[in-house]
Design an enzyme around this catalytic site. Structure first.
Site, PDB file in Angstrom:
ATOM      1  N   ASN A 190      -0.994  -7.639  -3.363  1.00  0.00           N
ATOM      2  CA  ASN A 190      -1.685  -6.904  -4.423  1.00  0.00           C
ATOM      3  C   ASN A 190      -0.742  -6.024  -5.233  1.00  0.00           C
ATOM      4  OD1 ASN A 190      -2.022  -5.447  -1.612  1.00  0.00           O
ATOM      5  ND2 ASN A 190      -1.871  -3.839  -3.143  1.00  0.00           N
TER       6      ASN A 190
ATOM      7  N   GLU B  95       0.831  -1.211   0.000  1.00  0.00           N
ATOM      8  CA  GLU B  95       0.000   0.000   0.000  1.00  0.00           C
ATOM      9  C   GLU B  95       0.863   1.258   0.000  1.00  0.00           C
ATOM     10  OE1 GLU B  95      -2.303  -2.944   0.023  1.00  0.00           O
ATOM     11  OE2 GLU B  95      -1.204  -2.824   1.895  1.00  0.00           O
TER      12      GLU B  95
ATOM     13  N   TRP C  96      -4.996 -13.396   6.626  1.00  0.00           N
ATOM     14  CA  TRP C  96      -3.753 -14.038   7.050  1.00  0.00           C
ATOM     15  C   TRP C  96      -3.980 -15.155   8.066  1.00  0.00           C
ATOM     16  CZ3 TRP C  96      -2.752 -14.392  12.133  1.00  0.00           C
ATOM     17  CH2 TRP C  96      -3.475 -13.531  12.972  1.00  0.00           C
TER      18      TRP C  96
ATOM     19  N   ASP D 134      -7.124  -5.397  -3.773  1.00  0.00           N
ATOM     20  CA  ASP D 134      -6.306  -5.826  -2.630  1.00  0.00           C
ATOM     21  C   ASP D 134      -6.529  -7.296  -2.322  1.00  0.00           C
ATOM     22  OD1 ASP D 134      -4.537  -5.658  -0.486  1.00  0.00           O
ATOM     23  OD2 ASP D 134      -6.100  -5.088   0.929  1.00  0.00           O
TER      24      ASP D 134
ATOM     25  N   CYS E  90      -3.462   8.944  35.120  1.00  0.00           N
ATOM     26  CA  CYS E  90      -3.546   8.107  33.915  1.00  0.00           C
ATOM     27  C   CYS E  90      -3.865   6.651  34.244  1.00  0.00           C
ATOM     28  CB  CYS E  90      -2.229   8.152  33.136  1.00  0.00           C
ATOM     29  SG  CYS E  90      -1.889   9.733  32.328  1.00  0.00           S
TER      30      CYS E  90
END
Length: 685
Positions: free
Chosen positions: A270, A194, A403, A314, A613
């Site tokens: 692809n 890509e 995959w 693709d 956090c």
């Protein structure tokens, strides 16, 4: 004769030099005929069947399967690796290309290796920071890193033996696939179709990392000449100035060695860009979206079979390639079984690539049929979206089979497929020009984006599902199916115990009967599973292992469809089962060995710097890591590397060295260990 004996342990390179072949540790003979109980390569052995002959866990007792041990991972991204087991040690790779070795009986961590992949590498990684596994050979472990290195580690210590950058550049290429090793050579390709990558597969000396041979999958600039006759022939199937964008065809996953023919078979990605008009591309664009075979010793071209001509959807052919011996038409055939993205199961002769059959296993509309003699697909004119209106393809870009590995059982004769039922819309971008960053597909994503329309979204959600398919490659039809609520479920393991194992996007790890598809057992893994399971045995006891951790392309790219199965967080871990296993996935911190003074000091620092956090009293919400579960609690140096040295600054966890000292990090660690043990005791009540 005496002079010739040393050559028995060598393999001749194409330039006349030699490569040492392992005579100890993991050898070629062992990978070809795996010792009982071991799992030595990505697909277990060279044939990549993912079938285990172990029978202790079987269809009559699988209900007694319980958790033997587990290990929480520090990488909260998609986990796609298949563990390997040799000589009592279990080896895994994780997201960000880390490698870990465990005692396969107890789960005790032996060593851990972090290649410290720069986190900005994600900008050129199409589908998450994933890694599908390691390779074992001799006394080494091999891993490809996301940023394009091939690394050899010592099996016993995890120390680096050698490390080489093996991609042409670190702007357009990544590595996510598992290496394979054949006769002293490590085989690996790359991702990047890509971007601006030119596909290739290459072989590297196991002892030095030096390149032995390389085979490109698409031709380069004709003005520079061609590396071989195969590239010259391929160039005749291209048009425009394809080489300026690389061409694609990357070998990002499937690599299979066939000892019977001494051929390496690999799948290619692809063509790039997807939209042919963006580069003036026309024709079949060889050798993209194909299976290609080359000589294992020299890399010389042997044959190819293109499954998707003129690919603009693709439709990679990079899915696992499986070898099998089947009786077809009354004749015993040594064949390739392949189910690429384009929605057909292909059966080819393994020696010649001769077409035998191709049968759709999902609804297909990009092609109107397959030539019964040549196997070539006839493209639906409407599917050439660059020449007309947008086109909604079945299957879509994620692939009818992606995959996630398939499995073939010689006992049932069935090929087990993790299937995606998901369409995809394509529209050509107008006046498109390449840029220096991001996807280079030539598509108009604005036109095809999911509309803010409840009816349209509901229809898309309903039509998007998954299936576990048991496919009979001789009868060319499904023997049984299990319908699943979402695509992107895990890869498959089949065993001689009449079992098929698969994890789901919804977070369940499930066992079915291999002959009938009846569900026999399940386990709630607490996060989606996209990886494939494996099984091994030690001292007569069989274990089943799988990596857990939701992520990958379905999570990062599909918007409202990403949590079709279940909205959940990523909880990455390795889980291992055995009959009668009693372990539970609860807090399991190291024992507290600090002092009350350390806890008080660490708690004050945590409250000031950390809890905003990571949560009050070290109990995290759903976004940031829960530090009570952190593997770093076991290692003072790990906590210091994060808090003081900024080892995870690319994840947003910056260094606090301007406010904290190394001893402060140790105090915080002791506070976290104390809190984790307190909550562990509370949960046990």
């Amino acid at each position: 004769m005496a002079a010739l004996l040393p050559l028995a342990a060598c393999n001749i390179k194409s330039d006349g030099d030699t490569v040492a072949v392992a005579s100890a540790g993991v050898t070629d003979a062992m990978i070809a005929q795996v010792p009982e109980g071991e799992w030595l390569s990505y697909g277990r052995d060279y044939g990549e069947q993912r079938f285990s002959p172990l029978t202790q866990v079987n269809d009559s007792n699988v209900g007694q399967l319980g958790l033997a041990w587990f290990h929480d991972l520090e990488t909260a991204r998609g986990q796609e690796a298949t563990p390997l087991m040799h000589d009592g040690t279990l080896y895994i790779s994780t997201a960000w290309s880390m490698v870990k070795a465990f005692d396969a009986r107890t789960g005790a961590l032996k060593w851990s290796y972090d290649p410290e992949v720069p986190r900005e590498t994600l900008v050129r990684a199409c589908c998450d920071a994933v890694n599908r596994g390691v390779a074992l050979y001799g006394d080494k472990v091999f891993v490809g890193t996301l940023d394009g290195r091939l690394v050899a580690l010592d099996q016993k210590t995890g120390k680096v033996a050698w490390s080489k950058v093996v991609v042409p550049n670190q702007q357009d290429y990544t590595i996510t696939g598992a290496p394979r090793v054949v006769k002293g050579k490590v085989l690996i390709g790359s991702g990047g179709s890509e971007y601006k990558a030119r596909g290739y597969i290459a072989a590297y000396d196991v002892n030095t990392g030096n390149e032995v041979w390389k085979f490109h999958t698409v031709p380069g600039n004709p003005a520079d000449g061609f590396e071989n006759k195969a590239m010259e022939n391929a160039a005749k199937t291209w048009a425009g100035e394809w080489w300026k964008l690389g061409g694609g065809g990357t070998v990002w996953d499937a690599i299979t060695y066939d000892p019977t023919t001494n051929l390496v078979l690999f799948g290619t990605g692809n063509a790039e860009p997807w939209n042919p008009a963006a580069s003036g591309r026309e024709g079949d664009s060889l050798y993209t979206s194909s299976i290609v075979a080359v000589n294992a010793d020299t890399g010389e071209y042997a044959w190819h079979f293109q499954e998707t001509p003129e690919d603009r959807w693709d439709f990679d052919s990079a899915q696992q390639i499986t070898l099998a011996d089947l009786n077809i038409g009354g004749q015993q055939r040594h064949v390739v079984l392949h189910a690429p993205k384009n929605g057909h199961v292909y059966v080819l002769d393994a020696k010649t690539g001769q077409f035998i059959s191709a049968t759709p296993f999902v609804p297909v509309n990009w092609a109107t049929g397959i030539d019964p003699n040549t196997g070539k697909a006839t493209v639906n004119p409407a599917a050439r979206y660059e020449k007309g209106a947008p086109f909604v393809s079945l299957p879509g870009a994620v692939g009818a089979h992606s995959w996630q590995p398939q499995s073939f059982s010689p006992k049932t004769g069935l090929l087990y497929l993790p299937v995606n039922n998901a369409a995809f819309p394509y529209a050509a971008a107008k006046d498109w020009k390449a840029t220096d960053i991001g996807f280079q597909t030539g598509l108009d994503g604005y036109v095809t984006a999911m509309p803010a329309d409840a009816k349209a979204r509901s229809a898309a959600m309903s039509a998007t599902t998954g299936t576990l398919v048991a496919w009979d490659p001789v009868a060319k039809k499904a023997a049984w199916k299990v319908e699943l609520p979402s695509p992107s479920n895990g890869g498959i393991l089949s065993t001689a115990g009449n079992l098929v194992f698969q994890g789901t996007a919804g977070g369940d790890f499930v066992a079915y009967s291999a002959d009938k598809g009846k569900q026999l057992w399940s386990f709630p893994a607490q996060s989606g599973i996209i990886a494939a399971p494996m099984t091994y045995a030690i001292d007569g006891e069989q274990y089943v292992a799988v990596m857990v951790g939701w992520g990958g392309v379905w999570d990062v790219a599909t918007g409202v469809l990403a949590h079709k199965a279940k909205k959940q967080r990523n909880i990455s871990r390795l889980v291992v089962f055995k009959l009668g296993g009693k372990a539970k996935m609860v807090l399991d911190p190291p024992p507290f060995t600090g002092t009350p003074e350390q806890v008080k000091a660490g708690g004050e620092l945590y409250g000031r710097y950390c809890n905003v956090c990571h949560g009050d009293a070290a109990v995290a919400g759903g976004v940031n890591p829960d530090l009570r579960h952190s593997a770093a609690l076991n290692a003072p140096e790990a906590i210091r590397s994060v808090v003081i040295d900024g080892a995870l600054q690319h994840n947003g966890m910056v260094s606090f060295k301007s406010a904290l000292r190394p001893e402060d990090a140790d105090n915080i660690r002791q506070y976290l260990i104390k809190r984790a043990n307190e909550d562990k005791a509370l949960e046990a009540r």
